[in-house]
Design an enzyme around this catalytic site. Structure first.
Site, PDB file in Angstrom:
ATOM      1  N   HIS A 131      -1.700  -5.574   1.467  1.00 31.31           N
ATOM      2  CA  HIS A 131      -2.946  -6.278   1.172  1.00 31.31           C
ATOM      3  C   HIS A 131      -2.584  -7.656   0.629  1.00 31.31           C
ATOM      4  O   HIS A 131      -1.629  -7.793  -0.128  1.00 31.31           O
ATOM      5  CB  HIS A 131      -3.706  -5.480   0.103  1.00 31.31           C
ATOM      6  CG  HIS A 131      -4.793  -6.240  -0.579  1.00 31.31           C
ATOM      7  ND1 HIS A 131      -6.067  -6.339  -0.067  1.00 31.31           N
ATOM      8  CD2 HIS A 131      -4.807  -6.947  -1.742  1.00 31.31           C
ATOM      9  CE1 HIS A 131      -6.807  -7.064  -0.886  1.00 31.31           C
ATOM     10  NE2 HIS A 131      -6.075  -7.449  -1.909  1.00 31.31           N
ATOM     11  N   GLU A 158      -8.723 -10.752  -8.400  1.00 31.02           N
ATOM     12  CA  GLU A 158      -7.947  -9.506  -8.307  1.00 31.02           C
ATOM     13  C   GLU A 158      -6.782  -9.486  -9.292  1.00 31.02           C
ATOM     14  O   GLU A 158      -6.435  -8.427  -9.834  1.00 31.02           O
ATOM     15  CB  GLU A 158      -7.471  -9.280  -6.874  1.00 31.02           C
ATOM     16  CG  GLU A 158      -8.651  -8.928  -5.984  1.00 31.02           C
ATOM     17  CD  GLU A 158      -8.284  -8.573  -4.567  1.00 31.02           C
ATOM     18  OE1 GLU A 158      -7.080  -8.510  -4.241  1.00 31.02           O
ATOM     19  OE2 GLU A 158      -9.213  -8.357  -3.772  1.00 31.02           O
ATOM     20  N   ASN A 211      -2.128  -0.170   7.361  1.00 29.07           N
ATOM     21  CA  ASN A 211      -1.572  -1.505   7.634  1.00 29.07           C
ATOM     22  C   ASN A 211      -0.705  -2.051   6.495  1.00 29.07           C
ATOM     23  O   ASN A 211      -0.469  -3.244   6.389  1.00 29.07           O
ATOM     24  CB  ASN A 211      -2.665  -2.492   8.081  1.00 29.07           C
ATOM     25  CG  ASN A 211      -3.688  -2.778   7.012  1.00 29.07           C
ATOM     26  OD1 ASN A 211      -3.590  -2.262   5.888  1.00 29.07           O
ATOM     27  ND2 ASN A 211      -4.660  -3.609   7.319  1.00 29.07           N
ATOM     28  N   LYS A 234       0.838  -1.203   0.000  1.00 32.08           N
ATOM     29  CA  LYS A 234       0.000   0.000   0.000  1.00 32.08           C
ATOM     30  C   LYS A 234       0.880   1.263   0.000  1.00 32.08           C
ATOM     31  O   LYS A 234       2.103   1.175   0.221  1.00 32.08           O
ATOM     32  CB  LYS A 234      -0.934  -0.056   1.217  1.00 32.08           C
ATOM     33  CG  LYS A 234      -1.890  -1.268   1.174  1.00 32.08           C
ATOM     34  CD  LYS A 234      -2.801  -1.299   2.386  1.00 32.08           C
ATOM     35  CE  LYS A 234      -3.788  -2.450   2.323  1.00 32.08           C
ATOM     36  NZ  LYS A 234      -4.709  -2.470   3.489  1.00 32.08           N
TER      37      LYS A 234
END
Ligand code: DAT
Ligand code: MG
Length: 171
Positions: A137, A148, A134, A31
């Site tokens: 992913h 995905e 966090n 991220k």
């Protein structure tokens, strides 16, 4: 040379061999906070050292539409808008790793969604503090990982090659 003895002289490791038997693929995103905090190399290192096979990687500034589709299952949650904004706040690194049990093991390596619940030694346990930052992913089922992969990557962006380490990782 020793290295040639182990690799097999004359073998072509660039050959496309397709998916290995019993293997599966997982989809990982570092991220924006993971990238800004210079944790890309550390995260790749952990997956590499485990022995998983690296088959795709891309640095991308994701669009709002892509992220809304990516997190569609969470669209009614109160944090959805903030999550999409956070994921759009900078580039992300998307990766695909392939191997036996890589989905389940990948999740164990990530740790729990909420960092305080994550054990030390996991990525979230070692490198972050709050659920909204966090850093990584990773999918929790083979089916959702495949979905995905299809959303973020073109088929030609997945690269298959013969691993010279395979017989040292699998019995
Ligand atoms: P995971 O990323 O572990 O699969 P998830 O799919 O339940 O977790 O949620 C996706 C992301 O949404 C998660 O990584 C961080 C964010 N998120 C989840 N629960 C949240 C909450 N209660 N508050 C803020 N962000 C949250
Ligand atoms: Mg999830």
């Amino acid at each position: 040379m020793l290295v040639h003895l182990f690799m097999g002289v004359g073998e072509d490791y660039s050959v496309c061999t397709g998916t290995m038997a019993n293997s599966e693929r997982t989809f990982i995103v570092i991220k924006p906070d993971g990238l800004q905090r210079s944790l890309v190399g550390e995260i790749i290192k952990r997956f590499e050292q485990k022995g998983f096979r690296f088959i795709a990687m891309k640095l991308i500034q994701a669009s709002e539409d892509l992220l809304k589709e990516h997190y569609i299952d969470l669209k009614d949650r109160p944090f959805f808008a903030g999550l999409v904004k956070y994921m759009q706040s900078g580039p992300v690194v998307v990766m695909v790793w392939e191997d036996l049990n890589v989905v389940k093991t990948g999740r164990v390596m990530l740790g729990e969604t909420n960092p305080p619940d994550s054990k030390l030694g996991t990525i979230r346990g070692d490198f972050c503090i709050q659920v909204g930052r966090n850093i990584i992913h990773g999918k929790d089922s083979v089916e959702s990982a495949e979905k995905e992969i299809g959303l973020w990557l073109q088929p030609e962006e997945l690269v298959y090659y013969k691993s010279c380490a395979q017989s040292w990782i699998y019995e």
